[in-house]
Motif scaffolding. Structure first.
Motif, short mmCIF file in Angstrom:
data_model
loop_
_atom_site.label_atom_id
_atom_site.label_comp_id
_atom_site.label_asym_id
_atom_site.label_seq_id
_atom_site.Cartn_x
_atom_site.Cartn_y
_atom_site.Cartn_z
N LEU A 1 0.83 -1.21 0.00
CA LEU A 1 0.00 0.00 0.00
C LEU A 1 0.86 1.25 0.00
O LEU A 1 0.57 2.22 -0.73
CB LEU A 1 -0.93 -0.01 1.21
N LEU A 2 1.92 1.25 0.79
CA LEU A 2 2.80 2.42 0.87
C LEU A 2 3.46 2.69 -0.48
O LEU A 2 3.43 3.82 -0.99
CB LEU A 2 3.86 2.20 1.95
N VAL A 3 4.07 1.66 -1.06
CA VAL A 3 4.75 1.83 -2.35
C VAL A 3 3.75 2.20 -3.44
O VAL A 3 4.03 3.05 -4.29
CB VAL A 3 5.51 0.54 -2.72
N GLY A 4 2.56 1.58 -3.42
CA GLY A 4 1.54 1.91 -4.42
C GLY A 4 1.10 3.34 -4.33
O GLY A 4 0.93 4.02 -5.36
N SER A 5 0.90 3.84 -3.11
CA SER A 5 0.47 5.23 -2.93
C SER A 5 1.54 6.21 -3.41
O SER A 5 1.23 7.20 -4.09
CB SER A 5 0.16 5.49 -1.45
N ILE A 6 2.80 5.93 -3.08
CA ILE A 6 3.89 6.80 -3.52
C ILE A 6 4.00 6.77 -5.04
O ILE A 6 4.19 7.81 -5.70
CB ILE A 6 5.22 6.37 -2.87
N GLY A 7 3.87 5.58 -5.64
CA GLY A 7 3.96 5.46 -7.10
C GLY A 7 2.85 6.22 -7.80
O GLY A 7 3.10 6.91 -8.80
N LEU A 8 1.61 6.09 -7.30
CA LEU A 8 0.50 6.80 -7.91
C LEU A 8 0.66 8.31 -7.77
O LEU A 8 0.31 9.07 -8.68
CB LEU A 8 -0.82 6.35 -7.27
N PHE A 9 1.20 8.74 -6.65
CA PHE A 9 1.47 10.17 -6.47
C PHE A 9 2.50 10.66 -7.49
O PHE A 9 2.35 11.73 -8.09
CB PHE A 9 1.98 10.42 -5.05
N ALA A 10 3.55 9.85 -7.72
CA ALA A 10 4.57 10.22 -8.71
C ALA A 10 3.99 10.26 -10.12
O ALA A 10 4.30 11.16 -10.91
CB ALA A 10 5.73 9.23 -8.64
N ILE A 11 3.11 9.28 -10.45
CA ILE A 11 2.48 9.27 -11.77
C ILE A 11 1.61 10.51 -11.97
O ILE A 11 1.63 11.14 -13.03
CB ILE A 11 1.66 7.98 -11.94
N LEU A 12 0.84 10.87 -10.94
CA LEU A 12 0.01 12.06 -11.02
C LEU A 12 0.85 13.31 -11.23
O LEU A 12 0.51 14.19 -12.05
CB LEU A 12 -0.83 12.19 -9.75
N ALA A 13 1.98 13.39 -10.52
CA ALA A 13 2.86 14.55 -10.66
C ALA A 13 3.43 14.64 -12.08
O ALA A 13 3.51 15.73 -12.67
CB ALA A 13 3.99 14.46 -9.64
N ILE A 14 3.79 13.49 -12.66
CA ILE A 14 4.35 13.48 -14.03
C ILE A 14 3.29 13.93 -15.03
O ILE A 14 3.57 14.72 -15.95
CB ILE A 14 4.86 12.07 -14.38
N VAL A 15 2.05 13.42 -14.87
CA VAL A 15 0.98 13.82 -15.78
C VAL A 15 0.69 15.31 -15.66
O VAL A 15 0.51 16.01 -16.68
CB VAL A 15 -0.29 12.99 -15.49
N MET A 16 0.66 15.83 -14.45
CA MET A 16 0.42 17.26 -14.25
C MET A 16 1.54 18.08 -14.88
O MET A 16 1.29 19.12 -15.52
CB MET A 16 0.29 17.56 -12.75
N PHE A 17 2.77 17.61 -14.73
CA PHE A 17 3.91 18.34 -15.29
C PHE A 17 3.87 18.30 -16.82
O PHE A 17 4.13 19.31 -17.49
CB PHE A 17 5.21 17.73 -14.78
N ALA A 18 3.55 17.15 -17.40
CA ALA A 18 3.54 17.00 -18.85
C ALA A 18 2.41 17.77 -19.51
O ALA A 18 2.52 18.15 -20.68
CB ALA A 18 3.45 15.51 -19.21
N SER A 19 1.32 17.99 -18.78
CA SER A 19 0.14 18.65 -19.38
C SER A 19 0.04 20.12 -19.03
O SER A 19 -0.96 20.76 -19.36
CB SER A 19 -1.13 17.92 -18.92
N ARG A 20 1.06 20.67 -18.38
CA ARG A 20 0.94 22.04 -17.90
C ARG A 20 0.89 23.07 -19.03
O ARG A 20 0.33 24.17 -18.87
CB ARG A 20 2.11 22.36 -16.95
N LYS A 21 1.47 22.78 -20.21
CA LYS A 21 1.53 23.75 -21.31
C LYS A 21 0.45 23.56 -22.35
O LYS A 21 0.42 24.25 -23.36
CB LYS A 21 2.91 23.67 -21.98
N ILE A 22 -0.42 22.58 -22.12
CA ILE A 22 -1.53 22.36 -23.06
C ILE A 22 -2.58 23.44 -22.88
O ILE A 22 -2.97 23.78 -21.75
CB ILE A 22 -2.14 20.96 -22.87
N ASP A 23 -3.03 24.00 -23.99
CA ASP A 23 -4.06 25.02 -23.95
C ASP A 23 -5.43 24.36 -23.86
O ASP A 23 -6.04 24.00 -24.88
CB ASP A 23 -3.97 25.89 -25.21
N TRP A 24 -5.89 24.14 -22.63
CA TRP A 24 -7.14 23.42 -22.43
C TRP A 24 -8.35 24.23 -22.86
O TRP A 24 -9.44 23.69 -23.05
CB TRP A 24 -7.32 23.05 -20.95
N GLY A 25 -8.17 25.50 -23.08
CA GLY A 25 -9.29 26.36 -23.53
C GLY A 25 -9.48 26.39 -25.02
O GLY A 25 -10.44 26.95 -25.53
#
Length: 449
Positions: free
Chosen positions: A422-446
């Motif tokens: 559970l601990l490793v899974g939670s940390i991994g999912l947090f890292a994946i979320l951070a990567i997705v947020m970082f990769a999508s930061r420059k997309i013009d969602w509007g």
């Protein structure tokens, strides 16, 4: 009309919202074949359990052992009123029905050596065992003074010894109990209860030996499976167990003594000590013998997480794998302006679902690691080559390959972990979320053009 159709088509092709809705809908559709795969895993696991149960039933089922117990019959006086229809009078009828008193040992010691054995049937495997038990101890002076039974009503010449066990067919030797200087032969009795009864021939010297503690000893060899438990009927019960099995689970009412457990790759050893004050029943019963199996203790011989359990745990992450992979393709589509048709998303999703069917089918004939590696490499190569045809060039297919390989590696690590999953899974999912947020930061969602 044609203009509206073209406008809607352009919206589906260029709108970020439309593409996200399409990918989300396809993800939900792909859950249907994923659910079929999960049901297939459960079906194969149930089939495995059926075969194991059938194999164990032929070898010998779980073993719960209780004994020896001294059984002494005695007569009681029963009065009842009987009506005589001829004389139309009432009279008293006195009978002397026989009841039984049961006495437990003062000291009971059980020394057990358990040899495990793996039985294979087709592609399935079960663990069975043969237990050699050396049982010794002594009975106290048998005393009826605490009861209301007159001494002349006690049938000492019909006293016998009892042993109760859940697995009669697993016994591999002729049972003979040494009671003081007497040798008693044991024979089974018909019994509908969970614990079957084995009773000795009458104790011919009982009156002579019932002036001091009565020693006893015997050995029993028994085949069994799943678990081996003892009921602590001694006023002081001690047990020692040694086995070559490397994955025991100590369960039941009492655990081994602190510091007595030793588990390694070559087997295990453990010892127990249970006193009368530790359990809630007395040392003698009059008129009946209760089922005391709830007080049993011992060991369960378990197979560490098998291939079906691992496959089932892996399949639980299927939604995440498919969702994140489709998300990677969606982000690539948004960043690069490369058009990916919904049909191509479906093909990628089905390839990801095929990973689980490959995993379970290969794992039935090989180790989980090899199966996981082969299934993962096959799906990884298929999706990478397919994405090369969709995305052109090598940059984005390499990104897809790297992200999917990292995801499969991450899931494999979680599957192998127990305490920290559970601990490793939670940390991994947090890292994946951070990567997705970082990769999508420059997309013009509007941008909905």
């Amino acid at each position: 009309m044609e203009q509206k159709r073209n406008k809607f088509s352009n919206w589906l092709r260029n709108s970020i919202t439309a593409r996200m809705l399409v990918v989300g809908l396809l993800l939900l559709v792909l859950l249907i074949p994923l659910q079929f795969v999960k049901e297939l895993i459960q079906e194969r696991a149930l089939r495995q359990q059926e075969v194991i149960n059938e194999t164990n039933d032929k070898w010998g089922n779980e073993v719960v052992f209780s004994g020896p117990i001294i059984k002494i019959p005695y007569k009681t006086i029963k009065e009842e009123t009987v009506f005589n229809k001829v004389n139309k009078t009432y009279s008293k009828l006195v009978t002397e029905p026989v009841k039984y008193a049961y006495f437990f040992p003062e000291k009971l010691h059980i020394d057990t050596k358990v040899q495990s054995k793996e039985l294979n049937r087709s592609i399935y495997e079960s663990v069975v065992f043969t237990a050699d038990m050396n049982i010794s101890g002594n009975f106290p002076l048998i005393d009826f003074s605490g009861s209301d039974i007159p001494s002349e009503k006690i049938l000492w010449e019909k006293a016998t010894l009892l042993i109760k066990t859940s697995n009669l067919k697993g016994i591999r030797n002729t049972l003979e109990i040494g009671l003081d200087s007497e040798k008693l032969q044991m024979t089974p009795q018909y019994d509908k209860e969970y614990l079957n009864t084995i009773q000795s021939t009458p104790i011919t010297t009982f009156k002579d030996i019932n002036t001091k503690p009565i020693p006893f000893s015997f050995t029993i060899t028994i085949n069994g499976s799943d678990h081996l438990h003892f009921i602590p009927i001694g006023k002081e019960t001690t047990a020692i167990m040694n086995s070559d099995w490397h994955s025991p689970s100590f369960n039941g009412r009492f655990l081994p003594e602190d510091g007595s457990r030793d588990i390694n790759a070559d087997g295990f050893s453990a010892s127990w000590k249970v006193l009368q004050i530790n359990r809630q029943f007395e040392q003698s019963f009059f008129g009946y013998l209760p089922d005391l199996s709830e007080f049993a203790f011992g060991t369960k011989l378990i197979i560490p997480v098998d291939e079906y359990q691992k496959s089932e745990r892996t399949a639980k992450y299927g939604f995440m794998v498919i969702g994140l992979t489709l998300l990677v393709f969606l982000l690539i589509q948004l960043v690069s302006k490369i058009h990916i048709h919904p049909f191509q998303y479906v093909m990628i999703g089905l390839a990801l679902v095929m990973f689980y069917t490959l995993l379970i089918s290969i794992s039935e004939h090989s180790s989980f690691f090899k199966s996981y590696a082969i299934a993962g490499a096959s799906v990884l190569a298929l999706i990478t080559i397919y994405s090369r045809a969709i995305l052109k060039g090598f940059k984005f297919p390499l990104l897809v390959c790297t992200s999917l390989a990292s995801l499969y590696g991450f899931i494999y690590v979680i599957i192998q972990l127990e305490s920290y999953a559970l601990l490793v899974g939670s940390i991994g999912l947090f890292a994946i979320l951070a990567i997705v947020m970082f990769a999508s930061r420059k997309i013009d969602w509007g941008n909905e053009s």
